[in-house]
Design a protein around this motif. Structure first.
Motif, PDB file in Angstrom:
ATOM      1  N   ILE A 146       0.828  -1.200   0.000  1.00 58.59           N
ATOM      2  CA  ILE A 146       0.000   0.000   0.000  1.00 58.59           C
ATOM      3  C   ILE A 146       0.865   1.255   0.000  1.00 58.59           C
ATOM      4  N   ALA A 147       1.982   1.222   0.704  1.00 57.74           N
ATOM      5  CA  ALA A 147       2.879   2.379   0.738  1.00 57.74           C
ATOM      6  C   ALA A 147       3.402   2.705  -0.659  1.00 57.74           C
ATOM      7  N   LYS A 148       3.716   1.673  -1.444  1.00 61.80           N
ATOM      8  CA  LYS A 148       4.230   1.909  -2.789  1.00 61.80           C
ATOM      9  C   LYS A 148       3.165   2.528  -3.687  1.00 61.80           C
ATOM     10  N   ILE A 149       1.950   2.031  -3.589  1.00 62.07           N
ATOM     11  CA  ILE A 149       0.858   2.619  -4.376  1.00 62.07           C
ATOM     12  C   ILE A 149       0.649   4.080  -3.975  1.00 62.07           C
ATOM     13  N   ALA A 150       0.681   4.336  -2.665  1.00 61.98           N
ATOM     14  CA  ALA A 150       0.411   5.674  -2.150  1.00 61.98           C
ATOM     15  C   ALA A 150       1.473   6.681  -2.580  1.00 61.98           C
ATOM     16  N   SER A 151       2.719   6.241  -2.750  1.00 62.37           N
ATOM     17  CA  SER A 151       3.796   7.177  -3.104  1.00 62.37           C
ATOM     18  C   SER A 151       3.607   7.774  -4.494  1.00 62.37           C
ATOM     19  N   ASP A 152       2.818   7.098  -5.321  1.00 64.48           N
ATOM     20  CA  ASP A 152       2.584   7.569  -6.684  1.00 64.48           C
ATOM     21  C   ASP A 152       1.356   8.477  -6.761  1.00 64.48           C
ATOM     22  N   TYR A 153       0.660   8.606  -5.628  1.00 63.75           N
ATOM     23  CA  TYR A 153      -0.638   9.267  -5.621  1.00 63.75           C
ATOM     24  C   TYR A 153      -0.540  10.772  -5.814  1.00 63.75           C
ATOM     25  N   ASN A 154       0.428  11.417  -5.166  1.00 61.36           N
ATOM     26  CA  ASN A 154       0.547  12.878  -5.226  1.00 61.36           C
ATOM     27  C   ASN A 154       1.881  13.323  -5.823  1.00 61.36           C
ATOM     28  N   LYS A 155       2.388  12.558  -6.774  1.00 58.05           N
ATOM     29  CA  LYS A 155       3.623  12.929  -7.459  1.00 58.05           C
ATOM     30  C   LYS A 155       3.383  14.111  -8.398  1.00 58.05           C
ATOM     31  N   GLU A 160      -7.459   2.336   9.137  1.00 58.18           N
ATOM     32  CA  GLU A 160      -8.906   2.246   8.940  1.00 58.18           C
ATOM     33  C   GLU A 160      -9.329   2.661   7.528  1.00 58.18           C
ATOM     34  N   GLU A 161      -8.408   3.224   6.754  1.00 59.70           N
ATOM     35  CA  GLU A 161      -8.719   3.673   5.400  1.00 59.70           C
ATOM     36  C   GLU A 161      -8.301   2.675   4.324  1.00 59.70           C
ATOM     37  N   VAL A 162      -7.553   1.647   4.722  1.00 57.52           N
ATOM     38  CA  VAL A 162      -6.938   0.733   3.763  1.00 57.52           C
ATOM     39  C   VAL A 162      -7.946   0.093   2.820  1.00 57.52           C
ATOM     40  N   LEU A 163      -8.973  -0.521   3.366  1.00 58.23           N
ATOM     41  CA  LEU A 163      -9.917  -1.262   2.521  1.00 58.23           C
ATOM     42  C   LEU A 163     -10.657  -0.348   1.548  1.00 58.23           C
ATOM     43  N   GLY A 164     -11.109   0.795   2.014  1.00 62.62           N
ATOM     44  CA  GLY A 164     -11.790   1.737   1.135  1.00 62.62           C
ATOM     45  C   GLY A 164     -10.866   2.273   0.054  1.00 62.62           C
ATOM     46  N   PHE A 165      -9.628   2.530   0.419  1.00 66.73           N
ATOM     47  CA  PHE A 165      -8.635   3.022  -0.540  1.00 66.73           C
ATOM     48  C   PHE A 165      -8.419   2.019  -1.665  1.00 66.73           C
ATOM     49  N   LEU A 166      -8.287   0.732  -1.297  1.00 66.44           N
ATOM     50  CA  LEU A 166      -8.036  -0.300  -2.303  1.00 66.44           C
ATOM     51  C   LEU A 166      -9.274  -0.574  -3.156  1.00 66.44           C
ATOM     52  N   GLU A 167     -10.437  -0.491  -2.560  1.00 66.16           N
ATOM     53  CA  GLU A 167     -11.665  -0.788  -3.300  1.00 66.16           C
ATOM     54  C   GLU A 167     -11.907   0.216  -4.428  1.00 66.16           C
ATOM     55  N   LEU A 180     -12.659  -3.020  -5.823  1.00 70.55           N
ATOM     56  CA  LEU A 180     -13.907  -3.588  -5.319  1.00 70.55           C
ATOM     57  C   LEU A 180     -14.343  -4.776  -6.166  1.00 70.55           C
ATOM     58  N   GLU A 181     -14.245  -4.634  -7.491  1.00 71.79           N
ATOM     59  CA  GLU A 181     -14.644  -5.734  -8.380  1.00 71.79           C
ATOM     60  C   GLU A 181     -13.677  -6.913  -8.270  1.00 71.79           C
ATOM     61  N   LEU A 182     -12.417  -6.620  -8.010  1.00 72.65           N
ATOM     62  CA  LEU A 182     -11.450  -7.701  -7.778  1.00 72.65           C
ATOM     63  C   LEU A 182     -11.779  -8.423  -6.479  1.00 72.65           C
ATOM     64  N   LYS A 183     -12.147  -7.671  -5.474  1.00 77.10           N
ATOM     65  CA  LYS A 183     -12.452  -8.230  -4.155  1.00 77.10           C
ATOM     66  C   LYS A 183     -13.677  -9.135  -4.189  1.00 77.10           C
ATOM     67  N   GLN A 184     -14.560  -8.907  -5.150  1.00 74.82           N
ATOM     68  CA  GLN A 184     -15.784  -9.707  -5.249  1.00 74.82           C
ATOM     69  C   GLN A 184     -15.543 -11.091  -5.843  1.00 74.82           C
ATOM     70  N   VAL A 223      -5.832  -7.158  -2.274  1.00 71.70           N
ATOM     71  CA  VAL A 223      -7.001  -6.296  -2.344  1.00 71.70           C
ATOM     72  C   VAL A 223      -7.718  -6.227  -0.994  1.00 71.70           C
ATOM     73  N   ARG A 224      -7.338  -7.128  -0.095  1.00 66.36           N
ATOM     74  CA  ARG A 224      -7.853  -7.113   1.275  1.00 66.36           C
ATOM     75  C   ARG A 224      -6.847  -6.480   2.237  1.00 66.36           C
TER      76      ARG A 224
END
Length: 374
Positions: A153-162, A172-179, A206-210, A231-232
């Motif tokens: 998750i840290a690696k994905i997040a580092s690309d978020y505000n480049k 508590e935000e992890v699951l919503g962030f990934l979905e 979310l669709e992957l998680k399903q 994804v979880r």
């Protein structure tokens, strides 16, 4: 998320357009201009592009000729890896002021585990901010960072505000962030896999998680299990300060295409010599030799052979490579040749260490009940 899972404070630091930014820092006349590191000449390939060049669609691994068409004002700069390595070491020294748990992925990015850190700072977010400020003030470059409970998750997040930003994904935000994330943003999902997922109606986390574990394993093989868990928010890989080398390689791109095996033998001798030199310098040896052939139409072919013993000697590497070269006919003229050695004795030592409890690197999991200040 299960309370049994380890929760850590992980920072992924990623330098912004590192090679290009170093060149712009060292050459002020290049500041604000579209530049590409490498890529010069009719057969060159772009190693890195400045953000000014990226606006035109120029990116790494792109042929220099195409980059020039996309951005006619593009300035090509010769790569200086000695300088990039020097700057990378300066940045790494800053990391070590905060933690010894630093896992470099390349010259321009690394994971840091700051769950327990040298500053006694409970906030991983504040540590990331401080590190980025120090890199800018002491080195002169900008960096982006992602902060979360695990490396994925840290690696994905580092690309978020480049560029020059950071993002924290709290527990508590992890699951919503990934979905809500586009499946293409998932680290480990390449272009081909993303297209396959699109065809199956999987566009977001979310669709992957399903999808069930059985479904993912049926359609994506061994990687299905990986997708099911990430994804979880489940990714238990630790930050490993000393990453075990898995392979060692050298390759050459030629100014003119080679059309016959005879013309390739001299080139392969030089490449084999370089591989042998690197093996000796690293004090490792390997069993599996792979010949890499890139044709003039950019298609790639690899041929491998595993020996019953470890080798590092140039003559053995070269003779085995020759056998691989003549193993089958060439499909086209050749623009690149490479030799790599894998199945190294470092992997054997690592396996022995894992089987010896006294040498285990396993650390006690941090309880999910631990209070975090992200």
């Amino acid at each position: 998320m299960s309370s049994d899972l380890p929760i850590r404070k992980i920072i992924h630091v990623d330098m912004d357009a590192f090679y290009a930014s170093v060149e712009q820092m060292d050459n002020p006349e290049l500041m604000g201009k579209p530049i590409a590191v490498g890529g010069g000449g009719k057969r060159g390939v772009v190693s890195a592009a400045s953000y000014e060049a990226r606006k035109f669609g120029v990116k790494s691994a792109m042929a220099g000729t195409l980059a020039s068409k996309l951005c006619p004002e593009l300035i090509f700069v010769r790569a200086n890896f000695e300088r990039y390595t020097e700057i990378s070491k300066q940045i790494r020294h800053i990391f070590f002021d905060y933690t010894d748990l630093v896992e470099p992925l390349s010259l321009d990015e690394a994971y840091l585990d700051v769950t327990e850190n040298k500053k006694g700072n409970p906030s991983a977010t504040l540590i990331a901010t401080e590190i980025r400020e120090r890199i800018f003030n002491e080195v002169g470059l900008t960096a982006s960072a992602g902060i979360s409970i695990n490396k994925f998750i840290a690696k994905i997040a580092s690309d978020y505000n480049k560029p020059n930003g950071q993002k924290t994904v709290n527990p508590e935000e992890v699951l919503g962030f990934l979905e809500q994330l586009d499946i293409r943003k998932f680290y480990g999902v390449g272009k081909v896999t993303a297209e396959k997922m699109y065809q199956k109606g999987i566009f977001t986390g979310l669709e992957l998680k399903q999808k069930s574990l059985d479904y993912l394993e049926e359609h994506f093989g061994k990687s299905g299990k990986y997708y099911y868990y990430i994804v979880r928010g489940i990714h238990t890989s630790e930050v490993k300060p000393h990453r075990t080398r898995k392979s060692l390689a050298a390759e050459r791109t030629f100014s003119e295409n080679l059309s016959s095996e005879i013309f390739m033998l001299e080139k392969l001798e030089h490449i084999a010599e370089e591989v042998s030199r690197r093996l000796t310098k690293s004090k490792v040896a390997g069993k599996t030799i792979t010949l890499k052939i890139k044709y003039s139409d950019f298609t790639l072919n690899t041929r491998s052979k595993t020996l019953p013993y470890y080798i590092s000697d140039k003559s053995v590497i070269l003779e085995t490579t020759k056998d691989l070269l003549y193993q089958e006919k060439l499909n086209n003229s050749v623009r690149l040749l490479g030799i790599s050695l894998s199945n190294l004795n470092t992997e054997k030592k690592e396996a022995e260490s894992k089987n010896d409890p006294s040498k285990s690197e396993e650390k006690q999991n941090v309880s999910a009940q631990l209070r975090f200040e992200f």
